[in-house]
Scaffold this motif. Sequence first.
Motif, PDB file in Angstrom:
ATOM      1  N   GLN A  28       0.830  -1.199   0.000  1.00  0.00           N
ATOM      2  CA  GLN A  28       0.000   0.000   0.000  1.00  0.00           C
ATOM      3  C   GLN A  28       0.869   1.256   0.000  1.00  0.00           C
ATOM      4  OE1 GLN A  28      -0.288  -2.343   2.515  1.00  0.00           O
ATOM      5  NE2 GLN A  28       0.920  -1.377   4.126  1.00  0.00           N
ATOM      6  N   ARG A  29       0.225   2.409  -0.205  1.00  0.00           N
ATOM      7  CA  ARG A  29       0.943   3.677  -0.165  1.00  0.00           C
ATOM      8  C   ARG A  29       1.624   3.844   1.186  1.00  0.00           C
ATOM      9  NH1 ARG A  29      -0.232   8.131  -3.423  1.00  0.00           N
ATOM     10  NH2 ARG A  29       1.308   9.191  -2.098  1.00  0.00           N
ATOM     11  N   TYR A  82       5.618   3.809  -1.893  1.00  0.00           N
ATOM     12  CA  TYR A  82       4.784   2.685  -1.474  1.00  0.00           C
ATOM     13  C   TYR A  82       5.565   1.800  -0.518  1.00  0.00           C
ATOM     14  CZ  TYR A  82       1.599   3.796  -5.324  1.00  0.00           C
ATOM     15  OH  TYR A  82       0.708   4.421  -6.168  1.00  0.00           O
ATOM     16  N   GLU A  83       4.826   1.002   0.223  1.00  0.00           N
ATOM     17  CA  GLU A  83       5.447  -0.045   1.026  1.00  0.00           C
ATOM     18  C   GLU A  83       5.586  -1.292   0.158  1.00  0.00           C
ATOM     19  OE1 GLU A  83       3.149  -0.702   4.513  1.00  0.00           O
ATOM     20  OE2 GLU A  83       3.411   1.341   5.293  1.00  0.00           O
ATOM     21  N   PHE A  84       6.782  -1.898   0.210  1.00  0.00           N
ATOM     22  CA  PHE A  84       7.040  -3.138  -0.517  1.00  0.00           C
ATOM     23  C   PHE A  84       7.416  -4.230   0.469  1.00  0.00           C
ATOM     24  CE2 PHE A  84       7.418  -0.044  -3.826  1.00  0.00           C
ATOM     25  CZ  PHE A  84       7.117  -0.709  -5.016  1.00  0.00           C
ATOM     26  N   GLN A  85       7.153  -5.471   0.076  1.00  0.00           N
ATOM     27  CA  GLN A  85       7.568  -6.621   0.869  1.00  0.00           C
ATOM     28  C   GLN A  85       8.478  -7.497   0.016  1.00  0.00           C
ATOM     29  OE1 GLN A  85       4.418  -9.094   2.380  1.00  0.00           O
ATOM     30  NE2 GLN A  85       5.716 -10.039   3.929  1.00  0.00           N
ATOM     31  N   ASP A  86       9.583  -7.929   0.624  1.00  0.00           N
ATOM     32  CA  ASP A  86      10.541  -8.770  -0.087  1.00  0.00           C
ATOM     33  C   ASP A  86      10.174 -10.236   0.128  1.00  0.00           C
ATOM     34  OD1 ASP A  86      12.669  -9.892  -1.344  1.00  0.00           O
ATOM     35  OD2 ASP A  86      14.209  -8.845  -0.209  1.00  0.00           O
ATOM     36  N   LEU A  87       9.820 -10.909  -0.961  1.00  0.00           N
ATOM     37  CA  LEU A  87       9.437 -12.319  -0.896  1.00  0.00           C
ATOM     38  C   LEU A  87      10.459 -13.184  -1.615  1.00  0.00           C
ATOM     39  CD1 LEU A  87       5.598 -11.955  -1.613  1.00  0.00           C
ATOM     40  CD2 LEU A  87       6.753 -12.076   0.600  1.00  0.00           C
ATOM     41  N   SER A  88      11.726 -12.826  -1.493  1.00  0.00           N
ATOM     42  CA  SER A  88      12.781 -13.584  -2.155  1.00  0.00           C
ATOM     43  C   SER A  88      12.656 -15.058  -1.813  1.00  0.00           C
ATOM     44  CB  SER A  88      14.157 -13.076  -1.713  1.00  0.00           C
ATOM     45  OG  SER A  88      14.311 -11.711  -2.011  1.00  0.00           O
ATOM     46  N   LEU A  91      10.382   0.997   1.742  1.00  0.00           N
ATOM     47  CA  LEU A  91       9.746   2.102   1.029  1.00  0.00           C
ATOM     48  C   LEU A  91      10.482   2.376  -0.286  1.00  0.00           C
ATOM     49  CD1 LEU A  91       9.023   4.641   3.920  1.00  0.00           C
ATOM     50  CD2 LEU A  91       7.645   2.723   3.112  1.00  0.00           C
ATOM     51  N   ARG A  92       9.718   2.360  -1.373  1.00  0.00           N
ATOM     52  CA  ARG A  92      10.253   2.679  -2.691  1.00  0.00           C
ATOM     53  C   ARG A  92       9.161   3.345  -3.524  1.00  0.00           C
ATOM     54  NH1 ARG A  92      14.319   1.821  -0.453  1.00  0.00           N
ATOM     55  NH2 ARG A  92      16.120   0.572  -1.104  1.00  0.00           N
ATOM     56  N   ALA A  93       9.596   4.079  -4.550  1.00  0.00           N
ATOM     57  CA  ALA A  93       8.682   4.687  -5.517  1.00  0.00           C
ATOM     58  C   ALA A  93       8.850   3.974  -6.852  1.00  0.00           C
ATOM     59  CB  ALA A  93       8.978   6.175  -5.663  1.00  0.00           C
ATOM     60  N   ASP A  94       7.891   4.153  -7.739  1.00  0.00           N
ATOM     61  CA  ASP A  94       8.007   3.576  -9.082  1.00  0.00           C
ATOM     62  C   ASP A  94       8.872   4.448  -9.980  1.00  0.00           C
ATOM     63  OD1 ASP A  94       6.465   1.304  -8.573  1.00  0.00           O
ATOM     64  OD2 ASP A  94       4.596   2.359  -9.002  1.00  0.00           O
ATOM     65  N   GLU A  95       8.925   5.733  -9.702  1.00  0.00           N
ATOM     66  CA  GLU A  95       9.765   6.650 -10.457  1.00  0.00           C
ATOM     67  C   GLU A  95       9.968   7.913  -9.623  1.00  0.00           C
ATOM     68  OE1 GLU A  95       7.924   8.025 -14.058  1.00  0.00           O
ATOM     69  OE2 GLU A  95       5.943   8.044 -13.143  1.00  0.00           O
ATOM     70  N   TYR A  96      10.999   8.667  -9.971  1.00  0.00           N
ATOM     71  CA  TYR A  96      11.196   9.953  -9.305  1.00  0.00           C
ATOM     72  C   TYR A  96      11.769  10.933 -10.303  1.00  0.00           C
ATOM     73  CZ  TYR A  96      16.330   9.596  -8.833  1.00  0.00           C
ATOM     74  OH  TYR A  96      17.678   9.523  -9.075  1.00  0.00           O
ATOM     75  N   SER A  97      11.621  12.203  -9.976  1.00  0.00           N
ATOM     76  CA  SER A  97      12.140  13.285 -10.816  1.00  0.00           C
ATOM     77  C   SER A  97      12.876  14.278  -9.935  1.00  0.00           C
ATOM     78  CB  SER A  97      10.992  13.995 -11.545  1.00  0.00           C
ATOM     79  OG  SER A  97      10.249  13.078 -12.329  1.00  0.00           O
TER      80      SER A  97
END
Length: 661
Positions: A37-38, A135-141, A154-160
């Motif tokens: 989620q965000r 967004y919040e991400f989960q690592d499912l390696s 926390l990561r974004a899909d893109e940034y400027s």
Amino acid sequence: MTLFASLTCLLAVTATVHSNFIQKSRRIPRESFVKQQRAIPDENHALIFAVKQKNLDYLEKTLIERSTPRNELYQKWLTYDEIGEITSNSAGADAVRAWLLDNDVSVIWSTNHDDYIKAEAPVHVWEKLLNAEFYEFQDLSRNTRYKMNTDKILRADEYSLPAHMDSHLSAVFHTVQTPPEVNQKYHVADETEEPKKTSFRSDFTITRVSSPSNKATESNGVVTVQFLNNYYQIASNTASADLQQSVFETAQEHFSPNDLTQFQNTYGLPVQAAEAPFGYTTTNCNINSCYEGNLDIQYIMGLSQQTATVYWYQAQTGTSDPFVDWATDVANSTNPPLSNSISWGSTEQANAKETMNAFNTEAMKLGAMGVTVTVSSGDDGAAGDADYCDYNSGSAAYNTWSGTPWTGQGYFPSFPATSPYVTAVGATQGPEEGNPEIACQSNEGGVITTGGGFSTYNPTPSWQQDAVDAYFSGLSSSNTPTSGYNPNGRGYPDISMIGVKYQVVVQGKMKSVYGTSASSPVVAALVSLVNAARAANNQTSLGFINPTLYAYGMPNTLGVNGTNFQPFNDVTEGYNKCTAGSNPVCCDSGFYATSGWDPVTGFGSVFYPNFAAMFEVDSEFFAYDDDSNDGSVGIRGMLSAASWIATLATFASLTVLAAFF
């Protein structure tokens, strides 16, 4: 969607978003890195701002000049401060700080030369400043050992970047960079099952450097410090307590001081402790993984004795990439170890360009300071993973290459072995069983298959071009690889060493460990030995050794009276089409070993007396009489400046730069 199919949507682009922002980068998808989620707007998040460094082209030119034999500046290294004077961008750093201050952002720290600035602010502030959505991400390696040690990343899909900041920054880390699935490069043989052999050839041949004192090496099926000394004719393991070497570790990897002491006592080695300034020592390898850490520390210290050895642990947390964090630590280190081994890597195509650029920049600066970095080439052949044999590896799938495109499948090189500023080390097998030295292959009983190939991002360096051209021009129809690799990329490995059946103490028991994880610290230890001998003669450290390796590896007139001087055992048999394991998967993709340099074992393995002679050090070898070595038993070594080597070239001296770890 599969991992690499999803990567087709990756693009690191530079395009105008609107009049106030310049789009910088987009996230590389990873199937096991799942968006949730965000992010919570008021949650604090730390970013690292990479200030655009100056004069990098000039620094690279300087590095190559000072790393090339017979250049008048050969091995005249720069100091840490001299490097800073060339590359630091104080105006850019001041602009970044002012921008952050104007927006009430707290600066946590910056490196000594302001190359990197770390700042923390609530997510909503970053979203506004970078025109991004976090967004919040989960690592499912799939391998839980290599998961980031938090469930929320926390990561974004893109940034400027605002248009007025674009000229000051090369990257902002912890924004879109997907944490890589790092893997150590060792394997432990299944003790209940013999490694399988296919005996694909019976006519193994090897061209071994001749030496009047080259005695047959006794082998009993395993590899120890003493075996390596005998086979590669390492005259003395005594180095210098005034110099440092290190092994890089991450992903919760520990080492056991108790096992190190037992290893040293078992083989009659001087008892010496390793330094662990960042922790990750353990007394229980059943709870904390120790195989990689123990292998690295036991053999780099076993071969280069007395050298102060650092276990350089780089934490891998929910906000970090270990290679980026290492690069920033390096930029802030004024006195790094002179020889460093990395036995870790990740799929090159899964790394952001910003990550590879940062690593390359700091590795280049290290080399210019006289620091050597060796990296394992990988244990899963040219494919990099059993699942990747049929994955698209063409240039159009990743958009990180701006040169001549290529198509095909099954080639996924290992980063940072593909960096043009490190020495990539592959693995061989055979001599431990009394057989010729061939490329290490899982389907020949090697458990692992030595990694090798061509970078999809870094072009072929100038010092390697002749070797790569000779490789391609010498290919026959039977050993021409299938398509899917970049023929214009940096080829790797550069050299190789035995990578099988290393005897390692783990939790008090002797284990057989395999991998390029073993061969990289072995080469790093040899560098330390030569560094110690040169220091005793008031000479500088080896630094970036690749131009020298290639100058001597190719046909040359650098020997006595203009003869061809060869420091390597040319390994001409084997291929890297299979992946690791007792029941390996073999792909169509891969390369065959050939005469001279090839993307399987490089130039072959190092014949130590000639390796030392390349750098003005004599090494007189006498075979060991037993399996113990306290630095003097069974050998007489002479590590001093070679009087006759002066006819090889006119060598100058140098000084050193920053820390890679």
